[in-house]
Scaffold this motif. Structure first.
Motif, PDB file in Angstrom:
ATOM      1  N   GLY A 125       0.820  -1.250  -0.033  1.00 52.60           N
ATOM      2  CA  GLY A 125      -0.058   0.040  -0.060  1.00 52.60           C
ATOM      3  C   GLY A 125       0.617   1.182  -0.010  1.00 52.60           C
ATOM      4  N   PRO A 126       0.415   2.280   0.780  1.00 50.19           N
ATOM      5  CA  PRO A 126       0.984   3.684   0.762  1.00 50.19           C
ATOM      6  C   PRO A 126       2.554   3.618   1.125  1.00 50.19           C
ATOM      7  N   SER A 127       3.408   4.331   0.491  1.00 50.65           N
ATOM      8  CA  SER A 127       4.945   4.556   0.641  1.00 50.65           C
ATOM      9  C   SER A 127       5.127   5.661   0.614  1.00 50.65           C
ATOM     10  N   ALA A 128       5.996   6.217   1.764  1.00 55.06           N
ATOM     11  CA  ALA A 128       6.424   7.589   1.684  1.00 55.06           C
ATOM     12  C   ALA A 128       7.687   7.562   0.570  1.00 55.06           C
ATOM     13  N   VAL A 129       8.487   6.585   0.913  1.00 52.80           N
ATOM     14  CA  VAL A 129       9.642   6.470  -0.068  1.00 52.80           C
ATOM     15  C   VAL A 129       9.181   6.613  -1.429  1.00 52.80           C
ATOM     16  N   LEU A 130       8.271   6.007  -1.929  1.00 53.92           N
ATOM     17  CA  LEU A 130       7.971   5.756  -3.516  1.00 53.92           C
ATOM     18  C   LEU A 130       7.254   7.056  -3.810  1.00 53.92           C
ATOM     19  N   THR A 131       6.277   7.610  -3.052  1.00 50.74           N
ATOM     20  CA  THR A 131       5.544   8.768  -3.180  1.00 50.74           C
ATOM     21  C   THR A 131       6.562  10.015  -3.331  1.00 50.74           C
ATOM     22  N   ALA A 132       7.455  10.254  -2.486  1.00 50.18           N
ATOM     23  CA  ALA A 132       8.434  11.319  -2.826  1.00 50.18           C
ATOM     24  C   ALA A 132       9.097  11.164  -3.943  1.00 50.18           C
ATOM     25  N   LEU A 133       9.510  10.050  -4.320  1.00 51.05           N
ATOM     26  CA  LEU A 133      10.539   9.683  -5.298  1.00 51.05           C
ATOM     27  C   LEU A 133       9.709  10.244  -6.418  1.00 51.05           C
ATOM     28  N   ALA A 134       8.566   9.526  -6.748  1.00 47.90           N
ATOM     29  CA  ALA A 134       7.700   9.775  -7.910  1.00 47.90           C
ATOM     30  C   ALA A 134       7.415  11.305  -7.998  1.00 47.90           C
ATOM     31  N   LEU A 135       7.253  12.156  -6.829  1.00 49.36           N
ATOM     32  CA  LEU A 135       6.774  13.539  -7.021  1.00 49.36           C
ATOM     33  C   LEU A 135       7.868  14.411  -7.155  1.00 49.36           C
ATOM     34  N   PRO A 139      15.234  11.731 -11.673  1.00 44.80           N
ATOM     35  CA  PRO A 139      15.134  10.270 -12.214  1.00 44.80           C
ATOM     36  C   PRO A 139      14.863   9.133 -11.125  1.00 44.80           C
ATOM     37  N   THR A 140      13.885   8.317 -11.695  1.00 46.43           N
ATOM     38  CA  THR A 140      13.419   7.191 -10.886  1.00 46.43           C
ATOM     39  C   THR A 140      13.952   5.974 -11.329  1.00 46.43           C
ATOM     40  N   ASP A 141      14.596   5.718 -12.625  1.00 44.82           N
ATOM     41  CA  ASP A 141      15.020   4.215 -13.050  1.00 44.82           C
ATOM     42  C   ASP A 141      15.700   3.609 -11.972  1.00 44.82           C
ATOM     43  N   ARG A 142      16.865   4.445 -11.257  1.00 43.92           N
ATOM     44  CA  ARG A 142      17.457   3.774 -10.519  1.00 43.92           C
ATOM     45  C   ARG A 142      17.464   4.852  -8.982  1.00 43.92           C
ATOM     46  N   PHE A 143      17.289   4.198  -7.899  1.00 44.86           N
ATOM     47  CA  PHE A 143      17.385   4.915  -6.750  1.00 44.86           C
ATOM     48  C   PHE A 143      17.911   4.017  -5.459  1.00 44.86           C
ATOM     49  N   CYS A 144      18.006   4.642  -4.378  1.00 41.74           N
ATOM     50  CA  CYS A 144      18.594   3.973  -3.199  1.00 41.74           C
ATOM     51  C   CYS A 144      17.835   4.748  -2.164  1.00 41.74           C
ATOM     52  N   PHE A 145      17.371   4.063  -1.159  1.00 38.76           N
ATOM     53  CA  PHE A 145      16.733   4.643   0.126  1.00 38.76           C
ATOM     54  C   PHE A 145      17.791   4.671   1.408  1.00 38.76           C
ATOM     55  N   GLU A 146      17.779   5.691   2.078  1.00 40.11           N
ATOM     56  CA  GLU A 146      18.919   6.099   2.866  1.00 40.11           C
ATOM     57  C   GLU A 146      18.360   6.110   4.302  1.00 40.11           C
ATOM     58  N   GLY A 147      17.206   6.112   4.451  1.00 44.45           N
ATOM     59  CA  GLY A 147      16.406   6.219   5.863  1.00 44.45           C
ATOM     60  C   GLY A 147      16.981   7.698   6.435  1.00 44.45           C
ATOM     61  N   PHE A 148      17.027   7.629   7.575  1.00 42.80           N
ATOM     62  CA  PHE A 148      17.435   8.841   8.367  1.00 42.80           C
ATOM     63  C   PHE A 148      19.083   8.960   8.483  1.00 42.80           C
ATOM     64  N   GLN A 167      25.424   7.425  -7.698  1.00 40.55           N
ATOM     65  CA  GLN A 167      24.770   8.067  -8.902  1.00 40.55           C
ATOM     66  C   GLN A 167      23.340   7.745  -8.972  1.00 40.55           C
ATOM     67  N   ARG A 168      22.911   6.940  -8.022  1.00 39.88           N
ATOM     68  CA  ARG A 168      21.359   6.866  -8.248  1.00 39.88           C
ATOM     69  C   ARG A 168      20.799   7.879  -7.279  1.00 39.88           C
ATOM     70  N   THR A 169      19.670   8.131  -7.733  1.00 41.10           N
ATOM     71  CA  THR A 169      18.670   9.122  -6.892  1.00 41.10           C
ATOM     72  C   THR A 169      18.614   8.534  -5.412  1.00 41.10           C
ATOM     73  N   MET A 170      18.731   9.309  -4.530  1.00 45.62           N
ATOM     74  CA  MET A 170      18.643   9.063  -2.967  1.00 45.62           C
ATOM     75  C   MET A 170      17.586   9.644  -2.272  1.00 45.62           C
ATOM     76  N   VAL A 171      16.847   8.852  -1.447  1.00 44.64           N
ATOM     77  CA  VAL A 171      15.875   9.314  -0.767  1.00 44.64           C
ATOM     78  C   VAL A 171      16.359   9.061   0.766  1.00 44.64           C
ATOM     79  N   PHE A 172      15.653  10.173   1.483  1.00 46.37           N
ATOM     80  CA  PHE A 172      16.147  10.323   3.029  1.00 46.37           C
ATOM     81  C   PHE A 172      14.854  10.586   3.762  1.00 46.37           C
ATOM     82  N   PHE A 173      14.794  10.156   4.913  1.00 45.43           N
ATOM     83  CA  PHE A 173      13.946  10.774   5.827  1.00 45.43           C
ATOM     84  C   PHE A 173      14.365  11.742   6.775  1.00 45.43           C
TER      85      PHE A 173
END
Length: 289
Positions: A125-135, A139-148, A167-173
């Protein structure tokens, strides 16, 4: 190899179900989540008060036993929960928002269950990681989640130094009161021109996504009182420029100064750098002319 997943849509006995809960908008609750909340034998919740608010907002009732399961009691309660699953119970795992085990409690439970071969499945279901990445507009083809990131400045800088070439898009909280120092650290580590996005209050009434260079986002954070749940998305590092033979002339000259013949020095450096010996030799001669 151990069996550990199930694809059946109905939750059967003796399994763990990781269920994603809304990250803000209650309308994002799936019918499957509602059914699991109503039918599960046990509900392990990160915060039982938030669980009760969720159930109330959905207008449903639970029949199962509700147990708190969070970062401070995971170690002590995992064994008890597994024992209940072994006995045939359907255990539903939920966190305050989003998918359990993703920067939230649940990993320890899944790891232990998988080691035993117990069935673990998910109600996505809902995911803050994917929602933030999509918005984010990045680039969304390669990404990594780094948390806090670490709270201490030294540890945070060390972590970011290791990510400088990612080189991948990075997502943080990040917590709202720590956003400003976090963006300042990102600016210092990646450069103020690196593109990024700050997403706050995703799916909620006051949802906001700011996009721009890190320096501009830092200035925005410095100017106001930031509130709400925060996700930060950062563009990956650009591709490194291809190495040129001229870049390795100094290494060749250093070996020559140590008494190594020019031909042998060129061969050694060219092999190490994986470049043409002929081009490197020509670059050395050109530099000397």
């Amino acid at each position: 190899m151990t069996a550990g997943t199930a694809n059946n849509d109905a939750a059967g006995p003796g399994q763990i179900v990781l269920a994603a809960t809304p990250i803000g908008n209650m309308g994002d609750a799936t019918n499957r989540l509602i059914g699991l909340l109503e039918s599960a034998d046990i509900i392990a919740a990160e915060d039982t008060r938030r669980l009760h608010r969720l159930v109330s907002a959905l207008g449903i009732t639970t029949r199962g036993r509700i147990i708190s399961y969070h970062e401070h009691n995971e170690a002590s309660r995992t064994a008890d929960l597994l024992e209940m699953v072994r006995g045939g119970a359907t255990l539903l795992m939920v966190t305050d928002a989003g998918m359990p085990a993703v920067s939230d409690p649940g990993f320890r439970l899944v790891e232990a269950a998988a080691a035993e071969g117990l069935t673990v499945t998910a109600a996505p279901g809902p995911s803050a990681v994917l929602t933030a990445l999509a918005l984010s507009g990045l680039p969304t083809d390669r990404f990594c989640f780094e948390g806090f990131l670490p709270r201490k400045p030294g540890e945070r800088s060390s972590r970011l130094a290791k990510l400088a070439g990612e080189q991948r898009t990075m997502v943080f909280f990040e917590a709202p009161h720590r956003l400003e120092p976090m963006l300042r650290a990102l600016d210092a580590a990646f450069g103020g021109d690196r593109r990024a996005a700050v997403a706050r209050e995703l799916t909620k009434l006051h949802e906001q996504v700011l996009r721009g260079p890190l320096r501009e986002l830092l200035e925005w954070a410095e100017a106001g009182d930031v509130r709400g749940e925060i996700a930060v998305v950062v563009e990956g590092a650009p591709d490194a420029a291809p190495e040129q033979a001229a870049d390795h002339v100094a290494a060749v000259n250093s070996l020559v100064e140590q008494g190594i013949r020019l031909k042998d020095a060129v061969a050694a450096v060219a092999e190490d750098a994986r470049i043409s010996k002929r081009e490197l030799y020509s670059a050395v001669l050109e530099a000397r002319s």
